[in-house]
Write a protein that holds these residues in place. Structure first.
Motif, PDB file in Angstrom:
ATOM      1  N   THR A   1       0.778  -1.240   0.000  1.00 35.60           N
ATOM      2  CA  THR A   1       0.000   0.000   0.000  1.00 35.60           C
ATOM      3  C   THR A   1       0.807   1.287   0.000  1.00 35.60           C
ATOM      4  OG1 THR A   1      -0.210   0.014   2.406  1.00 35.60           O
ATOM      5  CG2 THR A   1      -1.960  -1.102   1.140  1.00 35.60           C
ATOM      6  N   VAL A   2       2.007   1.279   0.561  1.00 39.85           N
ATOM      7  CA  VAL A   2       2.768   2.531   0.634  1.00 39.85           C
ATOM      8  C   VAL A   2       4.160   2.412   0.014  1.00 39.85           C
ATOM      9  CG1 VAL A   2       1.485   3.490   2.586  1.00 39.85           C
ATOM     10  CG2 VAL A   2       3.558   2.144   3.020  1.00 39.85           C
TER      11      VAL A   2
ATOM     12  N   SER B   1       7.849  10.980   6.273  1.00 41.14           N
ATOM     13  CA  SER B   1       6.617  11.627   5.836  1.00 41.14           C
ATOM     14  C   SER B   1       6.507  11.580   4.316  1.00 41.14           C
ATOM     15  CB  SER B   1       6.566  13.074   6.334  1.00 41.14           C
ATOM     16  OG  SER B   1       7.654  13.791   5.821  1.00 41.14           O
TER      17      SER B   1
ATOM     18  N   ARG C   1       3.403  10.119   2.676  1.00 43.98           N
ATOM     19  CA  ARG C   1       2.288   9.306   2.178  1.00 43.98           C
ATOM     20  C   ARG C   1       1.005  10.119   2.219  1.00 43.98           C
ATOM     21  NH1 ARG C   1       6.838   6.605   3.903  1.00 43.98           N
ATOM     22  NH2 ARG C   1       7.113   4.722   2.663  1.00 43.98           N
ATOM     23  N   THR C   2       0.151   9.883   1.247  1.00 42.83           N
ATOM     24  CA  THR C   2      -1.119  10.599   1.175  1.00 42.83           C
ATOM     25  C   THR C   2      -2.118  10.009   2.160  1.00 42.83           C
ATOM     26  OG1 THR C   2      -2.084   9.132  -0.475  1.00 42.83           O
ATOM     27  CG2 THR C   2      -0.743  10.997  -1.299  1.00 42.83           C
TER      28      THR C   2
ATOM     29  N   GLN D   1      -3.310   6.719   0.825  1.00 39.28           N
ATOM     30  CA  GLN D   1      -2.369   5.614   1.037  1.00 39.28           C
ATOM     31  C   GLN D   1      -2.435   5.113   2.476  1.00 39.28           C
ATOM     32  OE1 GLN D   1       1.128   7.810  -0.457  1.00 39.28           O
ATOM     33  NE2 GLN D   1       1.562   5.983  -1.697  1.00 39.28           N
ATOM     34  N   LYS D   2      -2.528   6.027   3.419  1.00 37.88           N
ATOM     35  CA  LYS D   2      -2.602   5.620   4.828  1.00 37.88           C
ATOM     36  C   LYS D   2      -3.893   4.853   5.102  1.00 37.88           C
ATOM     37  CE  LYS D   2       0.236   9.378   6.558  1.00 37.88           C
ATOM     38  NZ  LYS D   2       0.233  10.605   7.362  1.00 37.88           N
TER      39      LYS D   2
ATOM     40  N   MET E   1      -3.464   1.459   3.798  1.00 40.88           N
ATOM     41  CA  MET E   1      -2.547   0.726   4.664  1.00 40.88           C
ATOM     42  C   MET E   1      -3.274   0.221   5.907  1.00 40.88           C
ATOM     43  SD  MET E   1       0.859   2.145   6.598  1.00 40.88           S
ATOM     44  CE  MET E   1      -0.137   3.207   7.659  1.00 40.88           C
TER      45      MET E   1
ATOM     46  N   GLU F   1       5.399  10.183  11.722  1.00 40.90           N
ATOM     47  CA  GLU F   1       6.216  10.507  10.554  1.00 40.90           C
ATOM     48  C   GLU F   1       7.395  11.379  10.962  1.00 40.90           C
ATOM     49  OE1 GLU F   1       3.241  10.506   6.839  1.00 40.90           O
ATOM     50  OE2 GLU F   1       2.985  12.201   8.208  1.00 40.90           O
TER      51      GLU F   1
END
Length: 130
Positions: free
Chosen positions: A30-31, A75, A77-78, A81-82, A85, A110
């Motif tokens: 996912t990330v 840091s 990730r959108t 995306q989180k 995740m 982050e």
């Protein structure tokens, strides 16, 4: 580079391994974490000499199958995306370890590239001064 801590109650080695795999596989999917970027501390608490405390916030009925996952990563990730995740960790924890998704609590911290050293006292993500 994420550094992951996983804490759970009364878990055998098989469940601990399954939870570690679930989190790592979700991070890769996912990330965009590389498959060999694998840094985890996975701890099972026996409920006597070590335990976990949890409530029902926010209206979530947890039980002793609770799993705390703390992820420290750079840091960038959108929010989407989180969210993906979080969902994937919960889904894989259920698939791999039989953990009910309601029992998976995840927090993300982050930081920046300078905040990491992978050994030898060097911040590998930061260009060396000339």
């Amino acid at each position: 580079m994420p550094f992951v801590r996983i804490d759970t109650l009364r878990s055998d080695a098989g469940r601990l391994d399954a939870l570690g795999r679930a989190v790592h596989d979700a991070l890769v999917e996912t990330v965009g974490v590389p498959a060999d970027d694998y840094f985890q501390v996975v701890t099972g608490h026996d409920g006597t000499t070590g335990t976990l405390r949890y409530g029902t916030f926010p209206d979530m009925a947890r039980d002793d199958g609770v799993v705390f996952v703390a992820i420290t990563m750079r840091s960038g990730r959108t929010p989407a995306q989180k969210q993906a995740m979080y969902r994937r960790i919960a889904d894989l924890a259920h698939e791999y370890a039989g953990t009910e998704p309601r029992n998976v609590l995840i927090s993300v911290t982050e930081n920046e590239s300078i905040d990491w050293s992978f050994g030898n006292g060097v911040a590998q993500y930061v260009a060396s001064p000339l």
